[in-house]
Design a protein around this motif. Structure first.
Motif, PDB file in Angstrom:
ATOM      1  N   LEU A   1     -10.620  56.370  11.861  1.00  0.00           N
ATOM      2  CA  LEU A   1     -11.731  55.614  12.272  1.00  0.00           C
ATOM      3  C   LEU A   1     -12.384  54.963  11.264  1.00  0.00           C
ATOM      4  O   LEU A   1     -12.699  55.435  10.105  1.00  0.00           O
ATOM      5  CB  LEU A   1     -12.718  56.381  13.258  1.00  0.00           C
ATOM      6  N   SER A   2     -12.967  53.511  11.411  1.00  0.00           N
ATOM      7  CA  SER A   2     -13.773  52.829  10.506  1.00  0.00           C
ATOM      8  C   SER A   2     -14.996  52.315  11.049  1.00  0.00           C
ATOM      9  O   SER A   2     -14.897  51.861  12.192  1.00  0.00           O
ATOM     10  CB  SER A   2     -12.711  52.027   9.779  1.00  0.00           C
ATOM     11  N   GLY A   3     -15.873  52.276  10.438  1.00  0.00           N
ATOM     12  CA  GLY A   3     -17.444  51.455  10.714  1.00  0.00           C
ATOM     13  C   GLY A   3     -18.159  51.996  11.679  1.00  0.00           C
ATOM     14  O   GLY A   3     -19.242  51.562  11.796  1.00  0.00           O
ATOM     15  N   GLY A   4     -17.784  53.285  12.171  1.00  0.00           N
ATOM     16  CA  GLY A   4     -18.807  54.049  13.011  1.00  0.00           C
ATOM     17  C   GLY A   4     -19.861  54.503  12.127  1.00  0.00           C
ATOM     18  O   GLY A   4     -20.126  54.691  10.966  1.00  0.00           O
ATOM     19  N   ARG A   5     -20.993  55.203  12.964  1.00  0.00           N
ATOM     20  CA  ARG A   5     -22.117  55.621  12.506  1.00  0.00           C
ATOM     21  C   ARG A   5     -21.955  57.255  11.902  1.00  0.00           C
ATOM     22  O   ARG A   5     -22.768  57.723  11.296  1.00  0.00           O
ATOM     23  CB  ARG A   5     -23.265  55.555  13.272  1.00  0.00           C
TER      24      ARG A   5
ATOM     25  N   GLU B   1     -16.884  58.325  15.898  1.00  0.00           N
ATOM     26  CA  GLU B   1     -16.934  57.179  16.506  1.00  0.00           C
ATOM     27  C   GLU B   1     -16.493  56.125  15.346  1.00  0.00           C
ATOM     28  O   GLU B   1     -16.529  56.272  14.190  1.00  0.00           O
ATOM     29  CB  GLU B   1     -18.135  56.650  17.039  1.00  0.00           C
ATOM     30  N   GLY B   2     -15.794  54.934  15.866  1.00  0.00           N
ATOM     31  CA  GLY B   2     -15.330  53.917  15.234  1.00  0.00           C
ATOM     32  C   GLY B   2     -14.096  52.949  15.545  1.00  0.00           C
ATOM     33  O   GLY B   2     -13.707  53.267  16.784  1.00  0.00           O
ATOM     34  N   ARG B   3     -13.722  52.177  14.983  1.00  0.00           N
ATOM     35  CA  ARG B   3     -12.708  51.311  15.287  1.00  0.00           C
ATOM     36  C   ARG B   3     -11.492  51.874  14.784  1.00  0.00           C
ATOM     37  O   ARG B   3     -11.299  52.652  13.770  1.00  0.00           O
ATOM     38  CB  ARG B   3     -12.566  49.864  14.317  1.00  0.00           C
ATOM     39  N   VAL B   4     -10.506  52.004  15.516  1.00  0.00           N
ATOM     40  CA  VAL B   4      -9.133  52.708  15.575  1.00  0.00           C
ATOM     41  C   VAL B   4      -8.430  52.089  14.741  1.00  0.00           C
ATOM     42  O   VAL B   4      -8.036  50.801  14.976  1.00  0.00           O
ATOM     43  CB  VAL B   4      -8.440  53.210  16.961  1.00  0.00           C
TER      44      VAL B   4
ATOM     45  N   THR C   1     -15.242  45.865  19.373  1.00  0.00           N
ATOM     46  CA  THR C   1     -15.757  46.845  18.422  1.00  0.00           C
ATOM     47  C   THR C   1     -16.216  45.752  17.002  1.00  0.00           C
ATOM     48  O   THR C   1     -16.063  46.241  15.849  1.00  0.00           O
ATOM     49  CB  THR C   1     -14.718  47.706  17.814  1.00  0.00           C
ATOM     50  N   TRP C   2     -16.824  44.381  17.436  1.00  0.00           N
ATOM     51  CA  TRP C   2     -17.231  43.669  16.371  1.00  0.00           C
ATOM     52  C   TRP C   2     -18.430  44.277  15.629  1.00  0.00           C
ATOM     53  O   TRP C   2     -18.645  44.118  14.580  1.00  0.00           O
ATOM     54  CB  TRP C   2     -17.747  42.345  16.901  1.00  0.00           C
TER      55      TRP C   2
END
Length: 792
Positions: free
Chosen positions: A458-462, A466-469, A513-514
């Motif tokens: 995952l990337s970008g999540g808090r 969570e995050g972009r797959v 997921t922008w």
């Protein structure tokens, strides 16, 4: 190959030091690290499971007797003192109500009150030693900071051998290394010691030892090793070693040895090169076969000054049989599928991963749970192996995997660990008065390492949940990370992604997921992903393959997930549907609101309003949340719609589907709750209501509560005006579009037999759980002329 970590994946990690000492003639071991020094000759230890090495139930030995501490008036300050007594720097938390299981013996301290500055627990105020009005269900525990006090030593381990601990176990393939598919099922047994990985001497090695090792690595059973093949390898290794030139005067730093032509399989050469690198660290292993971990077997470590190790022996080799879910090749799968298999009588429900969940057993054609009284690792391991996994990593009590509903079939299950099925273990039958579903037993099994979690991130999540797959594709030398097209991405796909990531359940599956744009990965490498929700990884789901087709292009429309350690689980009370079903002829002039909400059959649109009537099959439905998280609408309050006709806000578009089907699955009538007021109608005795939709209140169903839709409210029916007399199936499906994540969707459907003669209707044989499976279809009573019950 990924090793199995005792500390991270087993409740038995803290026993390792004790096993070391017991094998070396040390004092009698306890269940956990202790500290000998203390006021008045007290000793302290941590016990219970599941837990990590620095947490557990606090036990004190006084006058030669071990006992516990009551949680009354217990505070973090008392935890600080006890953690220091145990050799840790401080406490980070404490637990109550026997979180790590009830202890035994005396309850030494009650109403313990410490300021945090005391040097010993004896300086804290209490009711006095042994004076308590508590039970062991109130035993206190501590969570210490994983940092030792300077100079602390564990009194249970002889100082000379104190560093010896078996930390991990793995199989290293002797052939085909780097090319064999995961999971690895055969290889040399290696154990991780503080100085690195070591092999195990095979002198005295037995099938019982192999059984224990295979269970630790996630395999249900072992098989005989081709010893002739390994003897052949050893002979060739010995010859190769004899041919090697000896160093003269100084070490040879680089030497090229031309291998003998056509030595055999390519990996044999690698084994020859490693012949002189055998490092034995363990010997004398003697298991009885029922142990959940190798560390529980009788074993010995080689001492540091041993010059000759494993004379006349060789590294122990183990070969394991994978369960059906992990059969590496199609040939293995076909062979296992060809074996005669009886009716499945044990299953796991409610777990986020394979091999974990609430244990349910089939008795008299009804699934029920098991009471956790005397539930232990031996019984849990029998369940795990029966289902095709390894030995049990944890035996869970107290409905840790959610509560079941209906019957509780068994109690006080006592297994030796050698039984082929849980039903072969001695047990007691039970009634609802003897045990409650708050005591449902569960398991977590050891699973084989397949490496699927390394192919997703995952990337970008808090947070890490969570995050972009992002998924990894390509072969050796051409691996790359890419995104997943968000088209059709939903809860079922998110369930698989969270499972593959090892992050529990899916909370949300996101198509945009922008707001998580990480910037460095922009290529979409997978599209058209459609999962059933049971897959182990996303590459097992249907997708477009190498052809990428996205309806909405751009990285903003890529798939994302929010994972959670807990999830809700809705279940319909099927018996209430059967008890309350009846037919009502209702005048059209009383159905305007229902027509507005599309709760009538299509033919009602051409009726002669307000004259005439509609024939309605009415029933009550009681929907329970038996999961471990509240069931909440996916949409926020800002998007709820006010319906003047029925006077409440609609928080979900579709919550339930009501259908009448022919025996071959053709739908002849349907109804649905297109919108509803979701709230806690009633709760269990120890649960308080949290949701009430009146006055724009919060909507949802609390864990342990249920929402009741009475038979006499609008839309709680199926319009059967156009249905002809005959034999049918009544089907009710909760959360049919998977709008809200649950831990288990297979129990969201209920089916009943119903017979309609044109005037009356008989509804019976209502049952819940896996209602779409072939097993459920076989359970239907066949009427004269009925040929099939399968649902299309």
């Amino acid at each position: 190959m990924r090793p199995v970590s005792i500390w991270q994946r087993s409740p038995w990690g803290l026993l390792l030091c004790l096993l070391c000492s017991s094998c070396l003639g040390s004092p009698s071991p306890s269940t956990a690290p202790e500290k000998r020094a203390g006021s008045q000759g007290l000793r302290f230890r941590l016990a219970g499971f599941p837990r990590k090495p620095f947490e557990g139930r606090v036990e004190i030995q006084r006058a030669g007797e071990w006992g516990t501490i009551c949680d009354d008036d217990f505070t973090l300050q008392a935890a600080h003192i006890l953690c220091r007594e145990l050799g840790f720097t401080e406490a980070t938390g404490w637990t109550h109500s026997a979180k790590y299981g009830p202890g035994t013996g005396r309850i030494w301290l009650d109403n313990l009150s410490c300021s945090g500055t005391e040097q010993s627990v004896t300086e804290c105020a209490s009711r006095g030693w042994g004076n308590s009005d508590c039970t062991h269900d109130e035993d206190a525990g501590v969570i210490c900071k994983d940092q030792r006090l300077p100079g602390f030593s564990d009194s249970n381990v002889i100082e000379v051998e104190q560093h010896l601990q078996v930390e991990e176990v793995r199989l290293r393939p002797a052939v085909g290394r780097g090319r064999r598919p995961l999971p690895v099922t055969e290889g040399l047994v290696e154990v991780r010691l503080p100085d690195g990985w070591s092999q195990v001497c095979d002198k005295g090695w037995s099938a019982h030892n192999s059984h224990v090792v295979c269970g630790m690595l996630g395999f249900p059973s072992e098989k005989r090793v081709n010893t002739a093949f390994y003897r052949k390898l050893r002979k060739r290794a010995a010859k190769a070693s004899a041919r090697r030139p000896k160093p003269l005067g100084r070490p040879i730093t680089k030497l090229k040895v031309k291998p003998k032509p056509r030595v055999g399989r390519g990996s044999i050469k690698r084994l020859l090169a490693q012949r002189q690198q055998h490092s034995f660290g363990l010997h004398g292993v003697a298991c009885v076969g029922t142990e959940a971990h190798l560390s529980l077997c009788s074993l010995e470590f080689y001492r540091a000054n041993d010059t000759t190790r494993c004379p006349g022996g060789a590294p122990a080799v183990v070969s394991c049989v994978p369960g059906p879910l992990y059969a590496a090749s199609s040939g293995q799968r076909k062979q296992q599928q060809s074996k005669p298999q009886g009716e499945t009588r044990v299953r796991l429900k409610g777990g986020a991963h394979p091999g974990e969940g609430r244990v349910e057993v089939l008795k008299a054609s009804t699934w029920g749970t098991i009471c956790d009284r005397k539930w232990d690792l031996q019984a849990a391991s029998v369940v795990c192996r029966e289902l095709g996994f390894g030995s049990a990593r944890e035996a869970l009590s107290g409905a840790r995997m959610g509560q079941g509903m209906g019957a509780i079939h068994l109690s006080e299950v006592r297994c030796s660990g050698q039984e082929p099925s849980l039903w072969k273990c001695p047990h007691k039958n039970i009634t609802a008065e003897d045990c409650s579903h708050s005591q449902d037993a569960g398991v977590r099994c050891n699973l084989p390492y397949t490496g699927v979690e390394t192919k997703i991130r995952l990337s970008g999540g808090r947070s890490q949940h969570e995050g972009r797959v992002e998924v990894q594709i390509g072969g050796p030398g051409s691996l790359r990370w890419g995104l997943i097209c968000g088209d059709d991405w939903g809860t079922l796909e998110a369930m698989v992604a969270c499972r593959q990531l090892g992050l529990g359940y899916a909370n949300h599956g996101l198509q945009e997921t922008w707001y998580w744009d990480s910037g460095n990965i922009t290529e979409v490498v997978m599209s058209g992903v459609r999962c059933t929700g049971s897959e182990l990884s996303l590459d097992q789901c249907a997708h477009h393959g190498t052809h990428i087709a996205c309806k909405r292009t751009g990285t903003r429309f890529t798939a994302g997930v929010i994972c959670s350690e807990t999830a809700s689980d809705l279940l319909l009370h099927s018996a209430l549907v059967q008890e309350t079903a009846y037919i009502e002829d209702r005048p059209l002039h009383m159905l305007y609101c229902a027509a507005e909400e599309n709760c009538l059959a299509r033919s009602a649109r051409s009726a002669n309003w307000p004259y005439g009537h509609r024939r309605l099959l009415r029933f009550s439905s009681q929907i329970h949340n038996l999961g471990r998280a509240d069931f909440r609408p996916k949409a926020g309050r800002h998007s709820w719609v006010w319906h003047e006709c029925h006077g409440h806000y609609h928080s979900m578009d579709i919550f339930t589907h009501y259908d009448i089907l022919t025996p071959n699955g053709t739908k002849v009538a349907e109804g649905h709750k297109a919108s509803f007021c979701l709230e806690d109608t009633e709760c269990q005795e120890d649960v308080s209501k949290r949701y009430e939709c009146a006055n724009f209140g919060e909507q949802g169903i609390t864990v342990g509560c249920w929402d009741l839709y009475r038979h006499d409210i609008d839309c709680q029916w199926i319009d059967i005006t156009d249905v002809k007399p005959g034999n049918y199936i009544l089907q009710v499906v909760i959360n049919p579009n998977f709008e809200v994540a649950e831990s288990d969707f297979t129990n969201n459907a209920m089916k009943c037999n119903c017979k309609y003669d044109g005037h009356r209707i008989w509804v019976h044989n209502c049952h819940i759980g896996d209602a779409f499976s072939e097993e459920a279809n076989r359970r239907f009573e066949r009427y004269p002329g009925q040929t099939s019950n399968q649902v299309i």
